[in-house]
Write a protein that holds these residues in place. Structure first.
Motif, mmCIF file in Angstrom:
data_model
loop_
_atom_site.group_PDB
_atom_site.id
_atom_site.type_symbol
_atom_site.label_atom_id
_atom_site.label_comp_id
_atom_site.label_asym_id
_atom_site.label_seq_id
_atom_site.Cartn_x
_atom_site.Cartn_y
_atom_site.Cartn_z
ATOM 1 N N PRO A 49 0.816 -1.231 0.000
ATOM 2 C CA PRO A 49 0.000 0.000 0.000
ATOM 3 C C PRO A 49 0.848 1.280 0.000
ATOM 4 O O PRO A 49 0.398 2.325 -0.454
ATOM 5 C CB PRO A 49 -0.814 -0.118 1.302
ATOM 6 C CG PRO A 49 -0.877 -1.588 1.570
ATOM 7 C CD PRO A 49 0.433 -2.150 1.094
ATOM 8 N N SER A 52 1.283 3.372 -3.185
ATOM 9 C CA SER A 52 0.163 4.112 -3.788
ATOM 10 C C SER A 52 -0.249 5.337 -2.983
ATOM 11 O O SER A 52 -1.276 5.942 -3.278
ATOM 12 C CB SER A 52 -1.047 3.173 -3.927
ATOM 13 O OG SER A 52 -0.698 2.031 -4.680
ATOM 14 N N THR B 55 2.195 -0.268 -8.435
ATOM 15 C CA THR B 55 1.239 -0.296 -7.325
ATOM 16 C C THR B 55 1.075 -1.711 -6.755
ATOM 17 O O THR B 55 0.905 -1.865 -5.555
ATOM 18 C CB THR B 55 -0.144 0.231 -7.753
ATOM 19 O OG1 THR B 55 -0.588 -0.514 -8.890
ATOM 20 C CG2 THR B 55 -0.075 1.716 -8.121
#
Lengths: 428, 428
Positions: A49, A52, B55
Motif C-alpha cells: 500500500p 500508492s 502499485t
C-alpha cells in the motif's frame, strides 16, 4: 546419546548412517537458501500500500509546504525526521534522514572521520595504524568497511549481555589509535543479543585514550520483535542518554533504517547524534548531496505514520517470522540437543540465529550443506577478515525461504552438522 | 547610446533616472528568485504519472525476474542500465545506476580516487598537493567538492567551443599532481556551451603527466534541448569513443541523472566508464551499498522506456522552458544591448544563461537585486572559492519562476545592471 560419549564402533556406525542420509538429501538436488537476512516475499507484500500513497501533485507536499518533488531539504523532511527519531530513540532535530541505506551512511561517516577527522580531531588517515573493535560474532558488512580503510580489527567476544566490557575497556584505555567499535546493540546480527543497561552505561562512560573514539550504534533491529507482548521484547537503554550522563555526548552515532520494516533497497535510512556531531557530519554531507529522496520519505510517513504505526506494522512481520524462528529452534533442538557439542542463540527479535558448531567443523558444515543444495552464510563471515579462528560460528538466516523450504533446509543443515561432527570425532 | 560614450553630465542624469526606477522597483517588495536551476512546478507535473506505475507486487519485478522490492543488484537493474546508457551514450555493461544524485556519485568517485587511488595508482591523499582544472564560469557544487578535499583549483577559461585547450594541455603536461578536470560538456552550467569535437578529441588525447588524470564528464544536460528540431540542438562527441581512439580508455568517468528529466531528488543517477574503471569503482561501491533504490529505477524505466521516450518527454519540458529562455534574451537585448559593457550566452539547451557584467560590478548588481527582492546566484559562485577575480560573471537561472514573475525579475535585474554600470562609470 552425545557423540562425544560414543565409542569408536558406535561412531563409525552413526557416521555411516549420516553419510547415507546425506547422500539421499543430496540426491534431491534442492536449491535452498539460508544465507542472507532478506525478508520473504509475503513480508514485502505488507508494504505494497505504501507504493500508492503518492499519486497526485497535491500528495507531494510536506507539512511545511515543501514541494517534495523538487530539490532541497538536506537533512530530510521534518515529518520524516520525526518518524525516524521515534525509531532511533532521539529528538527530530538530531536526526538526518538519508537515502535507502544505513550501510551507506555508516560508510560515509567512517570515511569522513578517516578523511577529515571528527570535531576537529586529527584525520584518522594520518595515523600509522587505526584500530577498531569488532565484536564477534558480528556483521560481515561492518567488518568489510573497517577492512576497506585498512583498520586493524580487534575481535572481542559478544556475550549474553553484550560485549566483554572488561576487554573493551582495557583496549580503549591504553591506545589512542583505537577509534571505534561496531555495535548492533539490539537483537544483534547474528546472535540476537541485546546489550544490558550496564553494558550501555559502561560503553558510554569508559575512559578512552582517543578523544575521538566513536561508537557506531547500528540499531538495525530496534523494532524487529518476534513477540507482541512487551514482556517478551528486549529493551535497550538509549546510548545518547547514557553518553550525555557520562559526560561523553559526542561518543556515539546512531543508525537505523526501514529496510526490514518496509522494503529493502526502497526504504529510508537515518542517523542521529549529538548536535555537534550532526553539524560536523552535515558539513560533509552538504558537499555531496542536495537531499535524499523526499518522495520516498513522504511515502514512509504517510504509510507508517509514527511509532505506533511502526509497531503495528512490525507485528505483521512477526506473524510471518515467528513460525520460522520457532521452526529453527525445534529442528535444532530435536536434531542436535542429544548430539552435544553445539549451541545456538534463541533470539526474541532480529533476523538471525547464531550457531556454534564443534570447533573446526563450520567450514565443513557449510560446504556439505552447499553440496546438498543449501546455501548458508559463509563460515567465518561473522569474524573480521572472514576468519573465525575456531571455525565454529555459522549464521542461520531463516527469514527468506517459505516455511516448507526452511523445514527441508534445516533438516539438511542438521544432517551436515552431525556428519561433520562425526567426521571430526572419527578423524574423518 | 552606450554608457561608455556618455559624458559626465549625461551619465549623472542617466544614473539619477536609474536610481528613481530602482527605488520604484524596491517599493514593490517583490520576492522573486533566479538563483538555482530548479524546474518549475509545471515541469514537475509532467512526471506525475511515473508515481503510479508501480502499485501491485506484480509491477515490482524486473525483466530478469528480480523482485525489486528486496535487497541486491548493486550495479542497477539491466533495464535501468540500458535506459541510462542511452542517456550517457554508452553500453549498458559500462553503466552503474545509483541513487538519486549524480553529485553524490561524483563526490564518491573523487573521494575514492583520493582515498584509494585509481586503477592501482598512488592515492591522491598521499600527494603534498593535488591540483584540479576548474573551467570558468563553472558549477559551484563541482568546485565545492574539490575544495573540500583541499585540491588547488586552477581556473581555465571556458570559451565558445569548450575549454581553452592550449592552456589545459600546458597544465596537464607538466605536472603529475594535476589529477583531473570538471567538465559539463553539453549546455554547460552556466554558459550553455557544448564542446566541439576537436575539444573533446584534444581532451582525450592530450599527454598528461599523471597516468591517473581523470576527466569528470558531468553530462547533466545531455537531453535538455530547448528546441525540437535536431538542427537546432547541440551535438556532443562521446568522450568514451574519443578516449579509446586516443589510447586513453580509462581517462574519463561520465555522469548523468534524470533529476531534470523527471523529478529532482526523486530521479535516478548513473555513471559510465571503461570496464577497468567500473570494476575499480565497484570494488568500493560494494563496501558501502547493497543496491540503489530499484523500485525507483523500475518507475523510470516504465515511465521513460528508452531514448525515444526520454526525447519525447524532454520536448514537453522545452515547451515550458523555451519561452523563459526567449524572455531572458529579449529582456537583456532590449534593456542592455545599447548600454554596452555586458555580454551573455544564448544557449540552445540546459538551465542557465551566463551573464558577464562590466568588470567590478557583479557583486553590486546581485546585492542591488537582492535588496529589490530578486535573488540571484551569488556573484562569484561560478568561480572556484566563489571568487571571480573580474567580479563580472552572474548566473541567470530562469527556470523556476513562472513566466510573469520571471518578466518582473528580469526588469529589475536589467535595472540593477544599468545602475551598477552607471555607478562604476561615475566613480561611485
Amino acid at each position: 546419546m552425545a557423540f562425544a560419549d560414543l565409542n569408536k564402533d558406535e561412531l563409525a556406525e552413526v557416521k555411516a548412517q549420516l553419510e547415507e542420509a546425506y547422500a539421499q538429501s543430496k540426491a534431491k538436488s534442492l536449491a535452498l537458501n539460508m544465507a542472507r537476512g532478506k525478508p520473504g516475499a509475503n513480508q514485502l507484500d505488507l508494504s505494497m500500500p505504501m507504493l500508492s500513497v503518492l499519486t497526485s501533485a497535491e500528495d507531494c507536499f510536506a507539512e511545511d509546504g515543501t514541494d517534495c518533488r523538487n530539490y532541497g531539504v538536506l537533512e530530510g523532511l521534518p515529518e520524516a525526521r520525526r518518524l525516524m527519531a521515534a525509531m532511533l530513540d532521539d529528538e527530530p532535530e538530531n536526526v538526518i534522514v538519508g537515502g535507502n541505506s544505513s550501510l551507506t551512511m555508516m560508510f560515509d561517516t567512517v570515511s569522513w572521520f578517516w578523511s577529515f577527522g571528527s570535531l576537529g580531531s586529527k584525520p584518522w588517515r594520518e595515523y600509522d595504524a587505526v584500530k577498531w573493535i569488532c565484536l564477534v560474532p558480528g556483521y560481515d558488512r561492518h567488518f568489510a568497511i573497517t577492512q576497506h580503510f585498512g583498520f586493524e580489527m580487534i575481535p572481542v567476544a559478544l556475550g549474553a549481555d553484550g560485549p566483554d566490557m572488561d576487554e573493551v575497556e582495557r583496549i580503549v584505555a591504553e591506545d589512542a589509535s583505537v577509534k571505534g567499535i561496531w555495535c548492533v546493540p539490539k537483537y544483534s546480527n547474528p546472535s540476537g543479543t541485546t546489550y544490558s543497561d550496564e553494558v550501555v552505561r559502561r560503553l558510554a562512560a569508559m575512559p578512552c585514550a582517543a578523544d575521538d573514539f566513536r561508537i557506531i550504534w547500528d540499531n538495525a533491529y530496534t523494532v524487529h520483535h518476534l513477540f507482541d507482548d512487551v514482556a517478551d521484547q528486549d529493551q535497550l537503554l538509549d546510548i545518547g542518554v547514557a553518553c550525555r550522563e557520562a559526560g561523553n555526548p559526542n561518543r556515539y552515532v546512531k543508525f537505523g533504517s526501514t529496510s526490514k520494516v518496509t522494503l529493502p533497497g526502497a526504504g529510508i535510512a537515518a542517523m542521529a547524534a549529538s548536535p555537534d556531531n550532526i553539524a560536523d557530519l552535515k558539513s560533509h554531507l552538504t558537499i555531496c548531496s542536495i537531499s535524499a529522496d523526499k518522495l520516498n520519505q513522504l511515502r514512509h510517513v504517510k504509510f507508517l505514520r509514527d511509532a505506533n504505526g511502526i509497531a503495528e506494522h512490525m507485528k505483521k512481520h512477526a506473524v510471518i517470522l515467528r513460525p520460522k524462528f520457532e521452526l529453527v529452534q525445534r529442528k535444532l533442538e530435536e536434531g542436535l540437543a542429544d548430539v552435544g557439542g553445539c549451541s545456538w542463540s534463541k533470539p526474541r527479535g532480529g533476523y538471525f540465529v547464531s550457531f556454534d558448531a564443534p570447533e573446526g567443523t563450520a567450514k565443513r558444515i557449510v560446504s556439505l550443506a552447499k553440496e546438498a543444495g543449501v546455501t548458508m552464510t559463509g563460515a567465518g563471515a561473522t569474524w573480521p577478515h572472514k576468519d573465525d579462528p575456531y571455525d565454529s560460528n555459522i549464521r542461520i538466516a531463516p527469514t527468506l525461504p517459505p516455511l516448507e523450504e526452511l523445514d527441508a533446509a534445516l533438516d539438511i543443515f542438521v544432517c551436515c552438522v552431525k556428519l561433520a561432527y562425526a567426521e571430526k570425532l572419527t578423524g574423518k
